[in-house]
Design a protein around this motif. Structure first.
Motif, PDB file in Angstrom:
ATOM      1  N   GLY A  13      66.059  53.081   4.434  1.00 15.48           N
ATOM      2  CA  GLY A  13      66.943  53.517   5.509  1.00 15.48           C
ATOM      3  C   GLY A  13      66.570  54.858   6.101  1.00 15.48           C
ATOM      4  N   GLY A  14      65.510  55.486   5.591  1.00 20.10           N
ATOM      5  CA  GLY A  14      65.079  56.769   6.132  1.00 20.10           C
ATOM      6  C   GLY A  14      65.943  57.932   5.682  1.00 20.10           C
ATOM      7  N   LEU A  15      66.777  57.723   4.655  1.00 19.59           N
ATOM      8  CA  LEU A  15      67.654  58.800   4.184  1.00 19.59           C
ATOM      9  C   LEU A  15      66.982  59.637   3.117  1.00 19.59           C
ATOM     10  CD1 LEU A  15      70.865  56.629   3.909  1.00 19.59           C
ATOM     11  CD2 LEU A  15      70.386  58.362   5.632  1.00 19.59           C
ATOM     12  N   LEU A  16      65.975  59.065   2.462  1.00 17.78           N
ATOM     13  CA  LEU A  16      65.234  59.774   1.429  1.00 17.78           C
ATOM     14  C   LEU A  16      63.757  59.688   1.777  1.00 17.78           C
ATOM     15  CD1 LEU A  16      66.455  58.801  -2.173  1.00 17.78           C
ATOM     16  CD2 LEU A  16      66.353  61.063  -1.161  1.00 17.78           C
ATOM     17  N   THR A  17      63.033  60.766   1.507  1.00 14.34           N
ATOM     18  CA  THR A  17      61.596  60.718   1.715  1.00 14.34           C
ATOM     19  C   THR A  17      60.955  60.230   0.423  1.00 14.34           C
ATOM     20  OG1 THR A  17      62.044  62.803   2.777  1.00 14.34           O
ATOM     21  CG2 THR A  17      59.789  62.050   2.830  1.00 14.34           C
TER      22      THR A  17
ATOM     23  N   PRO B 173      60.145  57.509  12.982  1.00 13.81           N
ATOM     24  CA  PRO B 173      61.186  57.915  12.032  1.00 13.81           C
ATOM     25  C   PRO B 173      62.354  58.631  12.710  1.00 13.81           C
ATOM     26  CG  PRO B 173      59.010  58.780  11.387  1.00 13.81           C
ATOM     27  CD  PRO B 173      58.822  58.008  12.638  1.00 13.81           C
TER      28      PRO B 173
ATOM     29  N   TYR C 168      73.992  50.401   7.767  1.00  6.78           N
ATOM     30  CA  TYR C 168      73.925  50.641   6.332  1.00  6.78           C
ATOM     31  C   TYR C 168      75.320  50.511   5.736  1.00  6.78           C
ATOM     32  CZ  TYR C 168      71.717  52.840   2.231  1.00  6.78           C
ATOM     33  OH  TYR C 168      71.179  53.099   1.005  1.00  6.78           O
TER      34      TYR C 168
ATOM     35  N   ILE D 121      69.261  50.919  12.431  1.00  9.58           N
ATOM     36  CA  ILE D 121      69.681  50.585  11.077  1.00  9.58           C
ATOM     37  C   ILE D 121      71.199  50.582  10.935  1.00  9.58           C
ATOM     38  CG2 ILE D 121      69.824  51.651   8.783  1.00  9.58           C
ATOM     39  CD1 ILE D 121      66.859  52.090   8.941  1.00  9.58           C
TER      40      ILE D 121
ATOM     41  N   HIS E  99      67.349  55.795  12.941  1.00  6.20           N
ATOM     42  CA  HIS E  99      68.791  55.662  12.705  1.00  6.20           C
ATOM     43  C   HIS E  99      69.475  54.756  13.718  1.00  6.20           C
ATOM     44  CE1 HIS E  99      70.013  58.458  15.963  1.00  6.20           C
ATOM     45  NE2 HIS E  99      68.793  58.927  15.762  1.00  6.20           N
TER      46      HIS E  99
END
Lengths: 205, 135, 221, 319
Positions: A49-53, A70, A79, A77, A74
């Motif tokens: 989901g691009g919330l954590l690298t 990137p 979630y 997506i 958001h």
């Protein structure tokens, strides 16, 4: 939405949560992520989901033939997760207005009502989400996820706290968004797994 | 993405320089003796010691008295509550902290600023006995 | 982008108006601080310059007690992830910056108004310049503290860390701001204030640009 | 290995040279003091021009000879008695004052014969001038360590390599150490030379700000438990601090009047940067100390890195 994850690994304080996870999710697919408690299902979902690298590896997203950057991920997506908290000082409709406005979407009162009806929430409730039951909050999270009709739906234990009617609504949404894009579910629930076309198991490294 | 950092870095450097240049134009304000007298506040006056006028140390009250000339060339008597400061005779300038009272500057602290040249003393007035050798 | 930032700003504003976490506490903080100052100075006559210093002290500490709210609140309520899913980091940063700016500007207007009301000795000679300095000061405080609030929202000891991290970064602003306010209060030469305004202006640009570039690293895990 | 021994001797030797080398004035200083503080004894270095003669009774007795200083000025020197190695010594380092009545230099004590190497006597600083060999390198290391810390912070943000974060923190730790050392030495010295421990001189303000930044950096690090988060946030903070610190470190102290050399009311840019204004011998020792401290910093950094790797390996083998 086409998602391609290559040798993803994640470490917290130098301790590996998982290592070298690779998978591909094709458009129209429902993809399942399973694994024991603490194996890193949610962590992997957050990375997708691009919330954590990720500590290593790379994920590429493609809409048709166009790569998704990137910074704009958001927008594509939706979630849902038990650890997702909404703005509880606002009422359900106020929350919807808020999401639409921040996402830069046009919204009408009727659309908001339709969304609430769809997830089976009373449409005329004025009280803040804080006063909702956990099942109602979970339904509200569904609204949060599907409002902007994202091509990729990420569901972390989507049927937790839900009654049988709620489950039916969730699976209805899964069905719809499969046609619309792709769905990834992180779960250990047999019913959820039955919805998936393919699954991958994350094991603690 | 890279371009964004380059442009941002450029802006930062340019404005750091502009901000730095502002110091060039600033006339940092010293309190002068006149200002000290006018306000009666505790201030910090920078100036030089007037060597031609007498200095005096009052052992009984532990007071050191000298005259200083401030930036506006005004000379005033300074009474320092303490012994003659270190290096007083050599200071290129003195900073007196205190307030102006009863026609004199009563300093509670006197700082002495020294020459910053880290080399010997090549020239200057020499007493009669010292002569440049005729090589 | 701007519209999304405005939406984030409106969300924060509506949330603040509904919960009144920051506003009530901040107004009381200012009143209490001023009361302590007046209590401590009872009977003393202070010069306008000394009061200028005091004004900035109140402004600094009021900012320190209120401006971390916007990010810390998201973290405490657990809505950080929600916001990450809703908006791009740039929109979040600009929205929060705008909110902090409004908060600090309103706060400073309130502080100055109270100061003028209760401190008889506080007389401003050049109101135009005075308000200009207040505006620049508010801008600078807001832009410097927004990124630091975002940083400390992720730390364990949020409350105490905020002034510790902010003070060294805010020092150039405080020095120039205090100096410029003194000039506005004392009515010395107009042009003497230029270097300070130049420094304030460049400080705001530098700190905002740096924050803008670095916010991604703070906001995303 | 060899370079560590060299470094040790390098710093030790130049510290020794810095401390031991006598400070010696010339006839100019003696003459200057005669008008201000006639009783004060000063170290004076001179070479012998004429080995002289025994002084007569009217001349006060003792031994009179003629000497020349480094600036080719000559004067008569009177020793209380015939100097011991009169025949062999080419000159003396003596403690003396100028006698305005007889117009000659009165030698109170012989400090050494045939002096070779000395630092100039700086009125007002005297032996205290030697602080420059230690204080200035410490202050430089403070700033350099901070910049290195920021550099590795930026590298961490770009490459996400935890080793870069450790280097950044290690450099900040060394910087804090040098910062504390520099502040303490400077403050003690200021008490004896300027008259107070702390006076908010622009340079003092700048090192205070650096001290605050270092303190804040470590306060922030100690408050974040997840290493990756800690690395990213402390890197961001050091970059933000670096954007505001130049005002204090590089600009303000040079453009505002102050007590430190190199301030706006000084004629030169301070002892390190300006080409003139400093004795060659002192300059050589100062630059050598700067180089030594720089290598010492590099060595300490590599020790920290090795220690870090060992700890990591032990943690791995324990797990």
């Amino acid at each position: 939405m086409h998602v391609q994850a290559e040798t993803i690994s994640k470490k917290f304080n130098r301790r590996a949560v998982f290592r070298d996870v690779s998978f591909t999710v094709e458009p129209g697919e429902v993809f399942g992520i399973t694994g024991r408690n603490g194996s890193g299902k949610s962590t992997l979902l957050r990375i997708v989901g691009g919330l954590l690298t990720p500590s290593g590896g790379e994920i590429r997203y493609r809409l048709g033939t166009v790569a998704v950057a990137p910074e704009t991920l958001h927008r594509s997506i939706g979630y849902v997760a038990p650890y997702l908290t909404l703005y509880e000082e606002f009422s359900a409709e106020e929350n919807i207005v808020l999401y639409a406005r921040i996402r830069g979407l046009r919204h009408t009162h009727a659309e908001a009502q339709a969304l609430l009806e769809r997830v089976g929430l009373p449409v005329d409730r004025r009280d803040p989400i804080r006063a909702f039951s956990s099942g109602m909050k979970q339904r509200m999270r569904l609204v949060f996820a599907i409002l902007h009709r994202p091509p990729l739906l990420l569901l972390d234990e989507p049927i937790s706290n839900l009654d049988s009617e709620g489950k039916r609504i969730v699976y209805g949404i899964v069905d719809e968004f499969r046609r619309h894009g792709a769905v990834i579910i992180a779960t250990n629930d047999a019913e959820d797994i039955a919805q998936c076309d393919r699954t991958i198991s994350v094991e603690a490294a | 993405m890279k371009k964004r950092y380059l442009i941002g870095g450029g802006i930062v450097v340019v404005f750091l320089i502009i901000g730095g240049l502002s110091f060039l134009n600033s006339s940092v304000e010293y309190a002068t003796l006149s200002k000290a007298e006018e306000s009666g506040k505790r201030v910090q006056v920078t100036g030089t010691w007037v060597q031609e006028m007498s200095t005096h140390y009052d052992t009984e009250n532990n007071r050191f008295i000298f005259y200083m000339r401030d930036e506006d060339n005004r000379v005033a008597k300074v009474e320092f509550a303490g012994a003659k400061p270190n290096n007083f005779d050599l200071a290129t300038s003195v900073v007196a902290k205190g307030r102006y009272e009863d026609g004199m500057f009563k300093a509670s602290e006197v700082l002495t600023k020294c020459p910053s040249k880290y080399e010997g003393n090549p020239d200057g007035d020499h007493p009669d006995g010292i002569k440049k050798s005729s090589l | 982008m701007i519209r999304q930032a405005l939406a984030v700003f409106r969300k924060d504003l509506a949330s603040e108006l509904r919960t009144r976490y920051a506003i009530n506490a901040l107004l009381m903080f200012v009143v209490v601080t001023l009361a302590v100052i007046m209590f401590a100075l009872a009977g003393e006559t202070l010069t306008p310059t000394a009061l200028t210093g005091m004004l900035w002290v109140v402004m600094f500490f009021a900012a320190m007690s209120g401006l971390s709210r916007s990010f810390v609140a998201e973290e405490e309520r657990g809505t950080t992830m929600t916001l990450q899913l809703l908006a791009s980091p740039t929109a979040v940063y600009l929205g929060k910056l705008l909110f902090n700016l409004l908060l600090v500007a309103a706060l400073n207007v309130f502080i100055v108004a109270l100061f003028l009301l209760v401190m008889d000795q506080f007389v401003v000679s050049q109101f135009g310049l005075f308000w200009l300095v207040m505006l620049l000061g508010s801008l600078g405080i807001a832009s410097a503290t927004t990124i630091i609030a975002a940083i400390i929202a992720r730390a364990n000891t949020k409350g105490t860390l905020f002034p510790v991290l902010s003070f060294p970064v805010l020092l150039p602003l405080l020095m120039a701001g205090i100096n410029a306010t003194k000039i506005a209060v004392e009515d010395v030469r107009w042009d003497a204030v230029w270097p300070d305004l130049q420094l304030l202006g460049s400080y705001i640009v530098v700190i905002t640009t740096v924050s803008f570039l670095l916010f991604d690293f703070v906001w995303k895990d | 290995m060899w370079w560590k021994i060299l470094l040790f001797f390098w710093i030790a030797a130049f510290s020794a040279i810095g401390i031991v080398t006598p400070v010696a004035g010339d006839l100019g200083t003696v003459g200057m003091y005669a008008q201000m503080d006639a009783a004060k004894l000063l170290p004076v270095k001179f070479t012998v021009v004429d080995r002289g003669r025994a002084a007569t009774e009217e001349e006060g007795g003792g031994w009179l000879l003629r000497g020349r200083d480094s600036h080719d000025r000559e004067a008569d020197f009177r020793f209380a008695e015939r100097p011991a190695d009169l025949e062999t010594a080419e000159g003396w380092l003596v403690s003396a004052r100028y006698d305005t009545q007889f117009h000659r230099v009165e030698v109170a004590e012989v400090l050494g014969a045939s002096p070779a190497f000395s630092f100039p006597f700086i009125p007002g600083l005297e032996e205290r001038a030697k602080i420059i060999f230690f204080h200035v390198p410490m202050a430089w290391m403070t700033v350099i360590a901070f910049l290195v810390s920021m550099w590795y912070g930026i590298r961490y943000l770009r490459k996400k390599d935890m080793d870069d974060d450790f280097r950044s923190a290690a450099s900040a730790g060394l910087g804090l150490l040098f910062c504390i050392l520099g502040t303490t030495t400077g403050s003690l010295w200021a008490k004896f030379n300027w008259g107070s421990f702390w006076n908010w001189d622009p340079r003092e303000t700048s090192i205070f700000v650096l001290l605050l930044v270092y303190g804040a950096y470590f306060a922030l690090r100690s408050a974040i438990e997840i290493e990756e988060k800690r690395a990213a946030l402390s890197a961001v903070y050091s970059i933000i601090a670096a954007a505001t610190v130049p005002f204090f470190v590089f600009i303000m102290p040079r453009l505002m009047p102050g007590l430190h050399p190199g301030s706006a009311d000084d004629s030169n840019a301070g002892p390190v940067l300006s080409s003139g204004g400093m004795d060659t011998a002192m300059r050589m020792v100062l630059y050598s100390m700067l180089a030594g401290f720089l290598v010492l910093y590099g060595w300490l950094m590599s020790i920290q890195m090795r220690l870090h790797r060992i700890k990591l390996r032990r943690a791995e083998s324990a797990a």
